[in-house]
Design an enzyme around this catalytic site. Sequence first.
Site, PDB file in Angstrom:
ATOM      1  N   ILE A   1       0.857  -1.187   0.000  1.00 51.54           N
ATOM      2  CA  ILE A   1       0.000   0.000   0.000  1.00 51.54           C
ATOM      3  C   ILE A   1       0.896   1.240   0.000  1.00 51.54           C
ATOM      4  O   ILE A   1       0.917   2.020   0.962  1.00 51.54           O
ATOM      5  CB  ILE A   1      -0.975  -0.028   1.192  1.00 51.54           C
ATOM      6  CG1 ILE A   1      -0.260  -0.374   2.499  1.00 51.54           C
ATOM      7  CG2 ILE A   1      -2.109  -1.026   0.936  1.00 51.54           C
ATOM      8  CD1 ILE A   1      -1.086  -0.052   3.718  1.00 51.54           C
ATOM      9  N   HIS A   2       1.608   1.392  -1.136  1.00 48.32           N
ATOM     10  CA  HIS A   2       2.586   2.470  -1.288  1.00 48.32           C
ATOM     11  C   HIS A   2       1.994   3.829  -0.884  1.00 48.32           C
ATOM     12  O   HIS A   2       2.599   4.602  -0.151  1.00 48.32           O
ATOM     13  CB  HIS A   2       3.038   2.571  -2.749  1.00 48.32           C
ATOM     14  CG  HIS A   2       3.446   1.270  -3.357  1.00 48.32           C
ATOM     15  ND1 HIS A   2       4.678   0.700  -3.154  1.00 48.32           N
ATOM     16  CD2 HIS A   2       2.765   0.435  -4.187  1.00 48.32           C
ATOM     17  CE1 HIS A   2       4.749  -0.445  -3.835  1.00 48.32           C
ATOM     18  NE2 HIS A   2       3.613  -0.638  -4.457  1.00 48.32           N
ATOM     19  N   ASP A   3       0.820   4.131  -1.417  1.00 49.82           N
ATOM     20  CA  ASP A   3       0.244   5.480  -1.238  1.00 49.82           C
ATOM     21  C   ASP A   3      -0.214   5.728   0.193  1.00 49.82           C
ATOM     22  O   ASP A   3      -0.054   6.836   0.717  1.00 49.82           O
ATOM     23  CB  ASP A   3      -0.915   5.664  -2.216  1.00 49.82           C
ATOM     24  CG  ASP A   3      -0.428   5.600  -3.658  1.00 49.82           C
ATOM     25  OD1 ASP A   3      -1.214   5.166  -4.530  1.00 49.82           O
ATOM     26  OD2 ASP A   3       0.724   5.969  -3.925  1.00 49.82           O
TER      27      ASP A   3
END
Length: 298
Positions: A237-239
Amino acid sequence: MRKLPVIIDTDPGTDDAVALFVAKTLDVNVHTIVSVCGNVNGSYTHKNVVDLNGFLSLDANIIKGADKPLSGSGFTAEEVHGENGIGGVILPEAKDNAGHISQLYDTLIKLGKADIITLGPLTNIAYILREHPEAKENINSITVMGGGFEISNIPNNAEFNFGCDPMAAQIVLFSGIDITIVPLDVTHKVYLTKEELEYICGFEMDKTDNSVVGVMSEIMYYNYKTAIAKQDQGALIHDATAVIQYLYPELFDGVCGTVTVDGYGATTFKEGGNIKVVFNVKRDLVIEKLKFCFTKGH
Ligand code: RIB
Ligand code: CA
């Protein structure tokens, strides 16, 4: 606690959707959300911005951003995010009252000062800086999810957001604005296993419901399944990691330097410069922040 109004530029995208949920539940002062093409084509990313704004009760102003990059071939990532960008989840349809991208400049002038969080290709921000260079005075900081120094996720050693629009990345990174980069090197340290997802979400995989938390859990699990299929260690969940870094920088640490971007979007870093690149994270504390969001969000 950050207090300035925040403009989020995003290409939902499963991890973008989780990032907007985290922004809502951690009370980020989200004033405006700008859509950008990226994970899927601009019509889907924009629809997802409009529908997520309603579904998550963010009540932000919406601006329709770029549906093609300033540079690059405009590739997408349906294999990661699904055809519609959010894992095939169908959200209640919200009314689209979005403004034109020129309103992003008007918004910055009206607000006087704003923080920007970019979760997709940097096309919109680069466009505004190119058309209105003076607008940089109205941007207090930019937190950028993008780049990868020891890790890449597209060919030519590049990262997706920078690789989608390398010229836009170059324009923004050389703007002189106070920029923090949250690259793959740190977002991959916040991979989430199935057990950690069940702890965070409060739902077993494939046993979610139609509540906000249930739907966000379904999107998280979709992210997990496509990540595992690509031999990643867990959900990425990079963002959402970037939003948590914006709110709780003390959970991360990094180095200031100069970041260069090549024609493919691949980045190099050298010490001595004003761009902060985040490389390390207190992973367990980030997981606790996510657990709080999914508990509060009920
Ligand atoms: O490389 C990861 C980034 O590209 C994330 O923002 C993901 O949503 C995609 O936009
Ligand atoms: Ca994104």
